[in-house]
Each structure stands twice: as structure tokens, then as C-alpha cells.
Scaffold this motif. Structure first.
Motif, mmCIF file in Angstrom:
data_model
loop_
_atom_site.group_PDB
_atom_site.id
_atom_site.type_symbol
_atom_site.label_atom_id
_atom_site.label_comp_id
_atom_site.label_asym_id
_atom_site.label_seq_id
_atom_site.Cartn_x
_atom_site.Cartn_y
_atom_site.Cartn_z
ATOM 1 N N GLN A 20 -2.046 11.300 0.185
ATOM 2 C CA GLN A 20 -2.891 10.607 1.164
ATOM 3 C C GLN A 20 -3.075 9.139 0.780
ATOM 4 O O GLN A 20 -3.022 8.249 1.621
ATOM 5 C CB GLN A 20 -4.252 11.311 1.277
ATOM 6 N N LEU A 21 -3.320 8.912 -0.527
ATOM 7 C CA LEU A 21 -3.472 7.541 -0.997
ATOM 8 C C LEU A 21 -2.195 6.748 -0.801
ATOM 9 O O LEU A 21 -2.203 5.579 -0.401
ATOM 10 C CB LEU A 21 -3.875 7.527 -2.478
ATOM 11 N N SER A 22 -1.070 7.391 -1.083
ATOM 12 C CA SER A 22 0.223 6.739 -0.914
ATOM 13 C C SER A 22 0.450 6.372 0.538
ATOM 14 O O SER A 22 0.917 5.286 0.861
ATOM 15 C CB SER A 22 1.342 7.653 -1.408
ATOM 16 N N GLY A 23 0.078 7.272 1.420
ATOM 17 C CA GLY A 23 0.221 6.999 2.848
ATOM 18 C C GLY A 23 -0.655 5.848 3.283
ATOM 19 O O GLY A 23 -0.254 4.991 4.054
ATOM 20 N N LYS A 24 -1.880 5.801 2.739
ATOM 21 C CA LYS A 24 -2.799 4.731 3.090
ATOM 22 C C LYS A 24 -2.279 3.389 2.586
ATOM 23 O O LYS A 24 -2.326 2.376 3.265
ATOM 24 C CB LYS A 24 -4.187 5.002 2.493
ATOM 25 N N ARG A 25 -1.723 3.420 1.357
ATOM 26 C CA ARG A 25 -1.204 2.193 0.770
ATOM 27 C C ARG A 25 -0.065 1.611 1.588
ATOM 28 O O ARG A 25 0.105 0.405 1.652
ATOM 29 C CB ARG A 25 -0.721 2.472 -0.658
ATOM 30 N N THR A 26 0.721 2.465 2.208
ATOM 31 C CA THR A 26 1.891 1.970 2.932
ATOM 32 C C THR A 26 1.607 1.671 4.396
ATOM 33 O O THR A 26 2.401 1.023 5.055
ATOM 34 C CB THR A 26 3.047 2.989 2.852
ATOM 35 N N THR A 27 0.485 2.140 4.913
ATOM 36 C CA THR A 27 0.239 1.976 6.345
ATOM 37 C C THR A 27 -0.806 0.920 6.681
ATOM 38 O O THR A 27 -0.833 0.424 7.806
ATOM 39 C CB THR A 27 -0.207 3.312 6.972
ATOM 40 N N VAL A 28 -1.682 0.566 5.744
ATOM 41 C CA VAL A 28 -2.698 -0.444 6.043
ATOM 42 C C VAL A 28 -2.019 -1.803 6.166
ATOM 43 O O VAL A 28 -1.371 -2.283 5.233
ATOM 44 C CB VAL A 28 -3.774 -0.496 4.947
ATOM 45 N N THR A 29 -2.171 -2.425 7.320
ATOM 46 C CA THR A 29 -1.537 -3.729 7.542
ATOM 47 C C THR A 29 -2.465 -4.857 7.104
ATOM 48 O O THR A 29 -3.680 -4.679 6.968
ATOM 49 C CB THR A 29 -1.178 -3.918 9.021
ATOM 50 N N PHE A 30 -1.873 -6.009 6.941
ATOM 51 C CA PHE A 30 -2.646 -7.168 6.489
ATOM 52 C C PHE A 30 -3.717 -7.559 7.494
ATOM 53 O O PHE A 30 -4.857 -7.840 7.125
ATOM 54 C CB PHE A 30 -1.707 -8.354 6.235
ATOM 55 N N PHE A 31 -3.379 -7.579 8.786
ATOM 56 C CA PHE A 31 -4.359 -7.979 9.801
ATOM 57 C C PHE A 31 -5.536 -7.017 9.837
ATOM 58 O O PHE A 31 -6.696 -7.437 9.972
ATOM 59 C CB PHE A 31 -3.697 -8.054 11.174
ATOM 60 N N ALA A 32 -5.255 -5.702 9.724
ATOM 61 C CA ALA A 32 -6.331 -4.709 9.723
ATOM 62 C C ALA A 32 -7.216 -4.902 8.498
ATOM 63 O O ALA A 32 -8.452 -4.829 8.588
ATOM 64 C CB ALA A 32 -5.749 -3.302 9.748
ATOM 65 N N TRP A 33 -6.577 -5.155 7.357
ATOM 66 C CA TRP A 33 -7.344 -5.354 6.131
ATOM 67 C C TRP A 33 -8.150 -6.650 6.194
ATOM 68 O O TRP A 33 -9.280 -6.720 5.711
ATOM 69 C CB TRP A 33 -6.411 -5.383 4.922
ATOM 70 N N LEU A 34 -7.577 -7.685 6.818
ATOM 71 C CA LEU A 34 -8.262 -8.967 6.916
ATOM 72 C C LEU A 34 -9.561 -8.844 7.696
ATOM 73 O O LEU A 34 -10.567 -9.477 7.365
ATOM 74 C CB LEU A 34 -7.333 -9.988 7.592
ATOM 75 N N VAL A 35 -9.550 -8.006 8.719
ATOM 76 C CA VAL A 35 -10.776 -7.779 9.497
ATOM 77 C C VAL A 35 -11.840 -7.141 8.620
ATOM 78 O O VAL A 35 -13.004 -7.577 8.602
ATOM 79 C CB VAL A 35 -10.487 -6.891 10.719
ATOM 80 N N ASP A 36 -11.472 -6.110 7.871
ATOM 81 C CA ASP A 36 -12.419 -5.439 6.980
ATOM 82 C C ASP A 36 -12.920 -6.394 5.899
ATOM 83 O O ASP A 36 -14.112 -6.462 5.596
ATOM 84 C CB ASP A 36 -11.771 -4.218 6.320
ATOM 85 N N TRP A 37 -11.978 -7.124 5.298
ATOM 86 C CA TRP A 37 -12.348 -8.055 4.228
ATOM 87 C C TRP A 37 -13.301 -9.132 4.735
ATOM 88 O O TRP A 37 -14.282 -9.468 4.075
ATOM 89 C CB TRP A 37 -11.074 -8.707 3.678
ATOM 90 N N PHE A 38 -13.015 -9.665 5.921
ATOM 91 C CA PHE A 38 -13.861 -10.717 6.485
ATOM 92 C C PHE A 38 -15.284 -10.220 6.698
ATOM 93 O O PHE A 38 -16.259 -10.888 6.345
ATOM 94 C CB PHE A 38 -13.270 -11.206 7.806
ATOM 95 N N GLN A 39 -15.420 -9.023 7.261
ATOM 96 C CA GLN A 39 -16.746 -8.478 7.564
ATOM 97 C C GLN A 39 -17.548 -8.190 6.301
ATOM 98 O O GLN A 39 -18.765 -8.361 6.281
ATOM 99 C CB GLN A 39 -16.602 -7.206 8.405
ATOM 100 N N LEU A 40 -16.868 -7.771 5.242
ATOM 101 C CA LEU A 40 -17.562 -7.384 4.016
ATOM 102 C C LEU A 40 -17.775 -8.543 3.047
ATOM 103 O O LEU A 40 -18.814 -8.637 2.400
ATOM 104 C CB LEU A 40 -16.780 -6.271 3.301
#
Length: 295
Positions: A20-40
Motif C-alpha cells: 500500500q505504501l509503495s502504491g502511494k509513493r508511486t501514485t501521489v503527484t506533485f500537484f496533489a502534494w503541493l496542495v496538501d503542503w500549501f494548506q499545512l
């Protein structure tokens, strides 16, 4: 269930978690992560006066391809940065990439920050200088009837950074002081004594808004560069008025420690280093007075 069955069950569960972790590592995109990072994370970040969200929207999303975090290379980041023309903005955008990918490493989404292999962006700040008395007189005479005349004098009487007066409200003014909301550090938010000349200036400013100067920095800067600078016989910036204030304070014999507090510098060394040449010139002038004394 015997011990072997129990261990197999644990092993199967661990394997499932790893998958599951491996799948998450390969599927999270930069734009999706940028939204989370910005909010937090964004509320705790300082970006030297630039709006972080605007910087991301204008200089990150349009310039880099969205793909899984693990697929980015230093070349991808370097290429995206090369599109940003301003060195200062390029410096800020590199910091955005670095912060976002670094947090992704901490979150276990990637193993390494690709920005580690991207060269730092150098930005040479334009050096500022204080106006001479003749230049100061020319500037004040030129702007006496200008729509930002009171603002210019406010700069000269407080040593504010160019954007700081635009955030000052009438409620920040008391009988003997005025609060200046800083734009850089905690210490840049400061309280200045209300001098007689500053009090007189404020009495001439209409109270048409909660803010003393209800103008945007962009509008002030555009007016200054378009209508004031071309008419002067010398070159100057709005920040030069801040340096002029500090220089006049030194010439008046005010201590560097007091000037540091008024300017909102975080440490004494910053003020002392910037104005060391002014202090030397002032001391030389004082020495000339001493040379005329006969003991």
C-alpha cells in the motif's frame, strides 16, 4: 493458531502495508502534494513579502509537468526554474520546490529531494543609498503637491520599508507613538515614538479609511516610477527614503541601537554594518570640530 501461523499472518499484513505504501509513493503527484503542503505548511513560511499562493499559481503550475513525486529529477526542476525570468522570483520558486519536496521526503513519499542537486539561485539586491540634503530638498519640492506627498514624507520621518505604511491604520496611532506592522520578521513589527513633525504630518492626512494610506504597493510603485523618477535629476528608489531616515538619525547623533529598533532590524549587527560608513563620516566631521578646540 500456532506460532508459525501467527508469524505468517503478521508477515502477510506487513507485506500488504508495504504494498500500500509503495502504491502511494508511486501514485501521489506533485500537484496533489503541493496542495496538501500549501494548506499545512504555508502559514508558517516567510516569502519576503510575495504572496506564496500567487507565486505557485503563476510560476509553478504552468512551468512544470505534473507527475508522480518519485519521477522528478534535478533536471526537471532546473528546466522549470529557467522559465522564470526574475532572479528574485526564481529564488523564491526554488525555495517552494525545495520545501515541498523536502516535506515529501519526511512524509515517506519519496526517498530523496531532487532539489538537493539543483544549483542555488543568486540574486543581487540593488544597493540603496541615502539622499543628500540637496537631493532630499529637490525630491520634496517636486512631490509637494503629489497625491502621495504625505506618504513620501511618512517614509522620511519613520524609515519604513516601502510596503509597511500601507498597512498602518489610524487605530495604530496613539498620543505618543505609532505602531508599524512589519513585513519581514517578528521584530520588524514595532512601535515608534510620535515625533512632532510626524504628528503634524498625520494631522493633514484625511481620514477617509481605516488605513492611513489606503493605497496598494503596486499602485504606489507604479506612480513613483512613472511620474516621479523621470522628473528627478538623480536616480533613486522608494527604499532610499528609508536609508535617508537612518542617515539623518546618525547625523543627529542618535545611537545605532535606537536606530536598529526604529528600523525593525532583527539584530544590531545588521544596522551597524549597513550604516558603518555613515558613522565613520559623522565621526570624521565630529573630529574636525575637536581639531578646532584648543586645550
Amino acid at each position: 493458531m500456532d506460532v508459525l501461523d501467527y508469524l505468517r499472518d503478521i508477515s502477510d499484513k506487513l507485506q500488504l502495508i508495504l504494498e500500500q505504501l509503495s502504491g502511494k509513493r508511486t501514485t501521489v503527484t506533485f500537484f496533489a502534494w503541493l496542495v496538501d503542503w500549501f494548506q499545512l505548511k504555508a502559514p508558517s513560511l516567510k516569502d519576503n513579502g510575495y504572496d506564496l499562493k500567487h507565486s505557485i499559481d503563476k510560476h509553478v503550475y504552468p512551468n512544470i509537468q505534473d507527475k508522480p513525486l518519485s519521477e522528478y529529477t534535478a533536471h526537471d526542476i532546473t528546466k522549470a526554474l529557467s522559465v522564470v525570468s526574475s532572479p528574485r522570483m526564481r529564488q523564491i520558486v526554488r525555495q517552494i520546490y525545495n520545501q515541498a519536496f523536502r516535506e515529501a521526503v519526511r512524509a515517506g513519499l519519496i526517498d530523496r529531494n531532487p532539489v538537493d542537486d539543483v544549483d542555488c539561485v543568486k540574486h543581487n539586491y540593488n544597493s540603496s543609498h541615502a539622499l543628500t540634503f540637496a537631493q532630499q530638498s529637490e525630491f520634496l519640492e517636486l512631490t509637494v503637491n503629489d497625491l502621495d506627498s504625505a506618504l513620501y514624507r511618512f517614509y522620511l520621518l519613520t524609515g519604513c520599508r516601502p510596503s509597511e505604511p500601507l498597512a498602518v491604520c489610524w487605530s495604530d496611532v496613539s498620543d505618543h507613538s505609532i505602531r508599524i506592522p512589519g513585513t519581514k520578521t517578528v521584530k520588524s513589527d514595532r512601535v515608534l515614538p510620535l515625533s512632532d513633525e510626524l504628528e503634524l504630518l498625520l494631522s493633514t492626512v484625511p481620514r477617509s479609511s481605516d488605513k492611513i494610506f489606503p493605497r496598494s504597493y503596486q499602485a504606489v510603485q507604479k506612480h513613483f516610477t512613472g511620474f516621479i523618477q523621470p522628473k528627478l535629476s538623480f536616480s533613486m528608489t522608494l527604499k532610499d527614503l528609508r536609508h535617508t531616515f537612518a542617515t539623518r538619525c546618525i547625523e543627529a547623533g542618535i545611537s545605532i541601537k535606537t536606530i536598529q529598533k526604529w528600523l525593525g532590524h532583527s539584530n544590531y549587527g545588521t544596522t551597524a554594518n549597513i550604516y558603518s560608513h555613515v558613522t565613520s563620516e559623522f565621526e570624521l566631521a565630529e573630529l574636525n570640530k575637536l581639531n578646532k578646540v584648543r586645550f
